[in-house]
Design a protein around this motif. Structure first.
Motif, PDB file in Angstrom:
ATOM      1  N   UNK A 107       0.822  -1.209   0.000  1.00 29.01           N
ATOM      2  CA  UNK A 107       0.000   0.000   0.000  1.00 29.01           C
ATOM      3  C   UNK A 107       0.857   1.260   0.000  1.00 29.01           C
ATOM      4  N   UNK A 108       0.440   2.241  -0.793  1.00 29.88           N
ATOM      5  CA  UNK A 108       1.035   3.573  -0.721  1.00 29.88           C
ATOM      6  C   UNK A 108       0.247   4.367   0.313  1.00 29.88           C
ATOM      7  N   UNK A 109       0.942   5.026   1.236  1.00 25.00           N
ATOM      8  CA  UNK A 109       0.279   5.742   2.323  1.00 25.00           C
ATOM      9  C   UNK A 109       0.902   7.117   2.496  1.00 25.00           C
ATOM     10  N   UNK A 110       0.100   8.043   3.018  1.00 27.70           N
ATOM     11  CA  UNK A 110       0.587   9.397   3.264  1.00 27.70           C
ATOM     12  C   UNK A 110      -0.074   9.954   4.518  1.00 27.70           C
ATOM     13  N   UNK A 111       0.642  10.863   5.172  1.00 33.20           N
ATOM     14  CA  UNK A 111       0.177  11.469   6.415  1.00 33.20           C
ATOM     15  C   UNK A 111       0.616  12.922   6.463  1.00 33.20           C
ATOM     16  N   UNK A 112      -0.317  13.822   6.764  1.00 32.33           N
ATOM     17  CA  UNK A 112       0.040  15.216   7.014  1.00 32.33           C
ATOM     18  C   UNK A 112       0.662  15.333   8.402  1.00 32.33           C
ATOM     19  N   UNK A 113       1.720  16.124   8.501  1.00 31.23           N
ATOM     20  CA  UNK A 113       2.392  16.340   9.779  1.00 31.23           C
ATOM     21  C   UNK A 113       1.953  17.635  10.451  1.00 31.23           C
ATOM     22  N   UNK A 114       1.041  18.347   9.826  1.00 33.22           N
ATOM     23  CA  UNK A 114       0.601  19.625  10.370  1.00 33.22           C
ATOM     24  C   UNK A 114      -0.109  19.424  11.710  1.00 33.22           C
ATOM     25  N   UNK A 115       0.347  20.117  12.734  1.00 34.15           N
ATOM     26  CA  UNK A 115      -0.299  20.097  14.032  1.00 34.15           C
ATOM     27  C   UNK A 115      -0.210  18.779  14.778  1.00 34.15           C
ATOM     28  N   UNK A 116       0.659  17.901  14.329  1.00 36.95           N
ATOM     29  CA  UNK A 116       0.753  16.588  14.954  1.00 36.95           C
ATOM     30  C   UNK A 116       1.600  16.652  16.221  1.00 36.95           C
ATOM     31  N   UNK A 117       1.103  16.056  17.297  1.00 33.93           N
ATOM     32  CA  UNK A 117       1.832  16.011  18.558  1.00 33.93           C
ATOM     33  C   UNK A 117       2.459  14.643  18.752  1.00 33.93           C
ATOM     34  N   UNK A 118       3.650  14.619  19.324  1.00 34.37           N
ATOM     35  CA  UNK A 118       4.361  13.372  19.531  1.00 34.37           C
ATOM     36  C   UNK A 118       3.911  12.645  20.788  1.00 34.37           C
ATOM     37  N   UNK A 119       4.359  11.401  20.906  1.00 33.09           N
ATOM     38  CA  UNK A 119       4.085  10.593  22.088  1.00 33.09           C
ATOM     39  C   UNK A 119       4.987  11.036  23.242  1.00 33.09           C
ATOM     40  N   UNK A 120       4.613  10.707  24.486  1.00 34.97           N
ATOM     41  CA  UNK A 120       5.520  10.961  25.611  1.00 34.97           C
ATOM     42  C   UNK A 120       6.840  10.214  25.409  1.00 34.97           C
ATOM     43  N   UNK A 121       7.931  10.845  25.814  1.00 34.30           N
ATOM     44  CA  UNK A 121       9.255  10.253  25.637  1.00 34.30           C
ATOM     45  C   UNK A 121       9.414   9.003  26.497  1.00 34.30           C
ATOM     46  N   UNK A 122      10.005   7.969  25.899  1.00 33.41           N
ATOM     47  CA  UNK A 122      10.333   6.759  26.642  1.00 33.41           C
ATOM     48  C   UNK A 122      11.812   6.794  27.011  1.00 33.41           C
ATOM     49  N   UNK A 194      12.074  17.100  -0.284  1.00 37.21           N
ATOM     50  CA  UNK A 194      11.065  18.111  -0.574  1.00 37.21           C
ATOM     51  C   UNK A 194      10.149  18.275   0.615  1.00 37.21           C
ATOM     52  N   UNK A 195       8.963  18.821   0.385  1.00 36.19           N
ATOM     53  CA  UNK A 195       8.029  19.053   1.489  1.00 36.19           C
ATOM     54  C   UNK A 195       7.524  17.740   2.090  1.00 36.19           C
ATOM     55  N   UNK A 196       7.447  16.690   1.274  1.00 39.63           N
ATOM     56  CA  UNK A 196       6.991  15.390   1.767  1.00 39.63           C
ATOM     57  C   UNK A 196       8.191  14.480   1.967  1.00 39.63           C
ATOM     58  N   UNK A 197       8.401  14.046   3.199  1.00 36.86           N
ATOM     59  CA  UNK A 197       9.482  13.116   3.506  1.00 36.86           C
ATOM     60  C   UNK A 197       9.066  11.700   3.115  1.00 36.86           C
ATOM     61  N   UNK A 198      10.045  10.867   2.820  1.00 33.79           N
ATOM     62  CA  UNK A 198       9.787   9.455   2.542  1.00 33.79           C
ATOM     63  C   UNK A 198      10.294   8.591   3.675  1.00 33.79           C
ATOM     64  N   UNK A 199       9.539   7.563   4.012  1.00 40.36           N
ATOM     65  CA  UNK A 199       9.950   6.613   5.048  1.00 40.36           C
ATOM     66  C   UNK A 199      10.229   5.268   4.398  1.00 40.36           C
ATOM     67  N   UNK A 200      11.426   4.733   4.621  1.00 42.25           N
ATOM     68  CA  UNK A 200      11.856   3.480   4.017  1.00 42.25           C
ATOM     69  C   UNK A 200      12.580   2.621   5.061  1.00 42.25           C
ATOM     70  N   UNK A 201      12.707   1.347   4.767  1.00 42.48           N
ATOM     71  CA  UNK A 201      13.498   0.422   5.588  1.00 42.48           C
ATOM     72  C   UNK A 201      13.103   0.483   7.075  1.00 42.48           C
ATOM     73  N   UNK A 231       6.173  18.831   5.695  1.00 39.99           N
ATOM     74  CA  UNK A 231       4.778  18.952   6.074  1.00 39.99           C
ATOM     75  C   UNK A 231       3.996  17.666   5.956  1.00 39.99           C
ATOM     76  N   UNK A 232       4.616  16.621   5.423  1.00 39.46           N
ATOM     77  CA  UNK A 232       3.922  15.344   5.240  1.00 39.46           C
ATOM     78  C   UNK A 232       4.952  14.234   5.126  1.00 39.46           C
ATOM     79  N   UNK A 233       4.479  12.998   5.230  1.00 42.10           N
ATOM     80  CA  UNK A 233       5.338  11.833   5.036  1.00 42.10           C
ATOM     81  C   UNK A 233       4.585  10.817   4.201  1.00 42.10           C
ATOM     82  N   UNK A 234       5.310  10.120   3.321  1.00 39.36           N
ATOM     83  CA  UNK A 234       4.722   9.077   2.480  1.00 39.36           C
ATOM     84  C   UNK A 234       5.590   7.833   2.542  1.00 39.36           C
ATOM     85  N   UNK A 235       4.973   6.680   2.251  1.00 36.49           N
ATOM     86  CA  UNK A 235       5.693   5.411   2.355  1.00 36.49           C
ATOM     87  C   UNK A 235       4.998   4.333   1.540  1.00 36.49           C
ATOM     88  N   UNK A 236       5.694   3.184   1.421  1.00 33.60           N
ATOM     89  CA  UNK A 236       5.086   1.945   0.918  1.00 33.60           C
ATOM     90  C   UNK A 236       5.108   0.961   2.075  1.00 33.60           C
TER      91      UNK A 236
END
Length: 266
Positions: A107-122, A194-201, A231-236
């Protein structure tokens, strides 16, 4: 058979092409673009780490012939990637008819990073952004283990990782190793083109699965993309990773179709 553009505006497609072009420019890799097909050999003899992607219109049979000749000269198996789109089925049928074996449909997937809050630090986890050869080697070993690839590929894959971590284009890559108790428990690669980061491996090694480490690693790399100004991330997605990504808010944007050069590459 001639094929027209199949990519549309799906953000996962240009991100993937950008990654291939960046990988192709690395020292251990070799690349060629001819007859409307982009070819990238990473130097690692694993089919789905050597890539053919159609970038132009024209005779797909001729493109396949060009790809076979290129990878034969490299001594490498390879994978043919078909982006999501209305013509993907026709291209897949044609590629299969030329002897390339269907492998998977990530599957090709994408996510906007605008206004996204992270998880509590472990505090029990450490995230290492590789900046030298030894850190890159650790990342490479964890990545191969996470994907179940054999140790015979480690030397070539380390060279690939070292070129990303400390080569001339190192600013375009973030190789992230997740450590738990000083052991490498997971790995991920963020490509910044670019504006959209890619996530691999993206993977967690078998001894550390089912401990919510995937969520922690994903949260870290999303934050790293935001810190880099994306501002966004995409992946397979792999079958194992898809539920994690959907749970984090990634939206499905169709699916790639992947064929391998022959049955021996399965």
């Amino acid at each position: 058979m001639n094929c027209e553009s199949n990519t549309g505006m799906n953000p996962a497609v240009p991100v993937f092409e950008t990654a291939l072009r960046l990988w192709g420019g690395l020292g251990p890799c070799r690349t060629e673009e001819e007859d409307g097909v982009l070819l990238v050999s990473t130097g690692c003899a694993i089919a789905d780490q050597n890539y053919a992607l159609r970038t132009g219109e024209g005779d797909v049979k001729k493109m396949i012939k060009t790809a076979r000749e290129f990878f034969a000269s490299e001594g490498m198996p390879f994978s043919w990637w078909i982006p999501p789109g209305p013509l993907a089925g026709a291209e897949s049928s044609l590629v299969a008819g030329e002897g390339m074996v269907y492998h998977c449909s990530p599957p090709a997937m994408a996510l906007s990073l605008e206004g996204r809050e992270g998880m509590p630090e472990r505090r029990d986890l450490e995230f290492v952004i590789c900046g030298n050869s030894s850190e890159a080697d650790e990342w490479a070993a964890a990545s191969l283990e996470g994907f179940g690839s054999g140790p015979e590929h480690l030397g070539a894959f380390m060279s690939f990782a070292e070129a990303m971590a400390s080569g001339p284009s190192a600013d375009k890559f973030r190789l992230v190793t997740l450590r738990s108790g000083r052991a490498a428990a997971g790995s991920a690669m963020v490509v910044l083109g670019g504006d959209t980061a890619g996530l691999f491996y993206f993977s967690i090694t078998p001894p550390f699965r089912r401990q919510n480490l995937g969520s922690a690693l994903l949260d870290f790399v999303l934050g790293e993309a935001r810190r880099a100004g994306c501002g966004a991330m995409a992946l397979q997605a792999s079958p194992m990773g898809a539920p994690l990504y959907r749970g984090a808010g990634f939206a499905d944007r169709g699916a790639f179709t992947v064929h391998l050069s022959d049955k021996s590459a399965l």
